[in-house]
Design a protein around this motif. Structure first.
Motif, PDB file in Angstrom:
ATOM      1  N   THR A   7       1.153  -1.335   0.192  1.00 54.88           N
ATOM      2  CA  THR A   7       0.111  -0.135   0.102  1.00 54.88           C
ATOM      3  C   THR A   7       1.025   0.343   0.069  1.00 54.88           C
ATOM      4  N   PRO A   8       0.646   2.060  -0.074  1.00 58.30           N
ATOM      5  CA  PRO A   8       1.063   3.794  -0.830  1.00 58.30           C
ATOM      6  C   PRO A   8       1.452   3.951   1.002  1.00 58.30           C
ATOM      7  N   SER A  71      19.457   4.828   0.220  1.00 59.10           N
ATOM      8  CA  SER A  71      19.081   5.428  -0.375  1.00 59.10           C
ATOM      9  C   SER A  71      18.185   5.168  -1.522  1.00 59.10           C
ATOM     10  N   ILE A  72      18.846   4.761  -2.114  1.00 59.32           N
ATOM     11  CA  ILE A  72      18.092   4.065  -3.271  1.00 59.32           C
ATOM     12  C   ILE A  72      17.197   3.002  -3.231  1.00 59.32           C
ATOM     13  N   ILE A  73      16.663   2.571  -2.257  1.00 63.12           N
ATOM     14  CA  ILE A  73      15.549   1.616  -1.243  1.00 63.12           C
ATOM     15  C   ILE A  73      14.910   2.571  -0.980  1.00 63.12           C
ATOM     16  N   GLY A  74      15.323   3.856  -0.938  1.00 63.78           N
ATOM     17  CA  GLY A  74      14.568   4.430  -0.276  1.00 63.78           C
ATOM     18  C   GLY A  74      13.537   5.093  -1.456  1.00 63.78           C
ATOM     19  N   VAL A  75      14.501   5.564  -2.501  1.00 68.97           N
ATOM     20  CA  VAL A  75      14.080   6.333  -3.531  1.00 68.97           C
ATOM     21  C   VAL A  75      12.988   5.025  -4.252  1.00 68.97           C
ATOM     22  N   GLY A  76      13.001   4.002  -4.210  1.00 65.10           N
ATOM     23  CA  GLY A  76      12.439   3.002  -5.141  1.00 65.10           C
ATOM     24  C   GLY A  76      11.214   3.008  -4.100  1.00 65.10           C
ATOM     25  N   LEU A  77      10.828   2.863  -3.327  1.00 61.51           N
ATOM     26  CA  LEU A  77      10.018   2.503  -2.736  1.00 61.51           C
ATOM     27  C   LEU A  77       9.112   4.108  -2.647  1.00 61.51           C
ATOM     28  N   VAL A  78       9.661   5.402  -2.547  1.00 61.22           N
ATOM     29  CA  VAL A  78       8.670   6.064  -2.993  1.00 61.22           C
ATOM     30  C   VAL A  78       7.708   6.735  -4.279  1.00 61.22           C
ATOM     31  N   ALA A  79       9.117   5.786  -5.478  1.00 57.11           N
ATOM     32  CA  ALA A  79       8.641   5.749  -6.607  1.00 57.11           C
ATOM     33  C   ALA A  79       7.472   4.104  -6.452  1.00 57.11           C
ATOM     34  N   LEU A  80       7.293   3.550  -5.852  1.00 53.04           N
ATOM     35  CA  LEU A  80       6.332   2.123  -5.802  1.00 53.04           C
ATOM     36  C   LEU A  80       5.249   3.057  -5.569  1.00 53.04           C
ATOM     37  N   ILE A  82       3.681   6.047  -5.666  1.00 55.51           N
ATOM     38  CA  ILE A  82       3.645   6.681  -6.805  1.00 55.51           C
ATOM     39  C   ILE A  82       3.007   5.653  -7.888  1.00 55.51           C
ATOM     40  N   GLN A  83       3.750   4.722  -8.116  1.00 61.65           N
ATOM     41  CA  GLN A  83       3.009   3.977  -8.848  1.00 61.65           C
ATOM     42  C   GLN A  83       1.888   3.101  -8.362  1.00 61.65           C
ATOM     43  N   TRP A  89      -5.342   5.411  -9.577  1.00 62.33           N
ATOM     44  CA  TRP A  89      -6.812   6.733 -10.019  1.00 62.33           C
ATOM     45  C   TRP A  89      -6.804   6.280 -11.306  1.00 62.33           C
ATOM     46  N   VAL A  90      -6.174   5.870 -12.298  1.00 65.80           N
ATOM     47  CA  VAL A  90      -6.081   5.292 -13.827  1.00 65.80           C
ATOM     48  C   VAL A  90      -7.135   3.968 -13.832  1.00 65.80           C
ATOM     49  N   GLN A  91      -7.338   3.433 -12.965  1.00 68.93           N
ATOM     50  CA  GLN A  91      -7.803   2.062 -12.930  1.00 68.93           C
ATOM     51  C   GLN A  91      -8.821   2.149 -11.120  1.00 68.93           C
ATOM     52  N   PRO A  92      -9.972   2.817 -11.752  1.00 69.42           N
ATOM     53  CA  PRO A  92     -11.131   2.828 -10.295  1.00 69.42           C
ATOM     54  C   PRO A  92     -11.048   0.943  -9.620  1.00 69.42           C
ATOM     55  N   SER A  93     -11.337   0.715  -8.941  1.00 63.73           N
ATOM     56  CA  SER A  93     -11.381  -0.662  -9.015  1.00 63.73           C
ATOM     57  C   SER A  93     -13.221  -0.744  -8.869  1.00 63.73           C
ATOM     58  N   GLN A  94     -13.578  -2.303  -9.663  1.00 60.15           N
ATOM     59  CA  GLN A  94     -14.410  -2.468 -10.310  1.00 60.15           C
ATOM     60  C   GLN A  94     -15.919  -2.940  -9.428  1.00 60.15           C
ATOM     61  N   ASP A  95     -16.133  -2.487  -8.238  1.00 54.51           N
ATOM     62  CA  ASP A  95     -16.789  -3.458  -7.568  1.00 54.51           C
ATOM     63  C   ASP A  95     -18.634  -3.707  -8.220  1.00 54.51           C
TER      64      ASP A  95
END
Length: 95
Positions: A7-8, A71-80, A82-83, A89-95
């Motif tokens: 989760t974010p 440092s790379i792990i921290g940047v990667g987790l921030v990027a994850l 965001i992804q 946001w692009v694919q809202p859940s299909q309830d």
């Protein structure tokens, strides 16, 4: 037993932890390098001098490696995070 989903909030929490460890290791690396630079090796034996230089290089190198990894792990987790937010946001859940 299944692994917990990403989760974010979890990603950003991990990024904060990794970033903090990276920052602490960065400061430790600077302090160690400064200490080694200010205290010269005082010996006339070539073997002892070579071993001392090798150990100092190893210590600074390992601290620098730890700094880079966290440092790379921290940047990667921030990027994850965001992804994950982008995918939600692009694919809202299909309830």
């Amino acid at each position: 037993m299944t692994a917990p989903s990403a989760t974010p909030v979890r990603c950003l929490t991990g990024a904060c932890i990794a970033g903090t460890l990276g920052l602490l290791l960065y400061r430790l690396t600077g302090a160690i390098a400064y200490s080694f630079a200010s205290h010269a090796v005082s010996t006339h034996n070539q073997l002892i001098y070579s071993l001392t230089v090798a150990v100092r290089t190893l210590v600074v190198g390992l601290c620098t490696l730890g700094t880079g990894v966290f440092s790379i792990i921290g940047v990667g987790l921030v990027a994850l995070s965001i992804q994950i937010l982008w995918q939600r946001w692009v694919q809202p859940s299909q309830d």
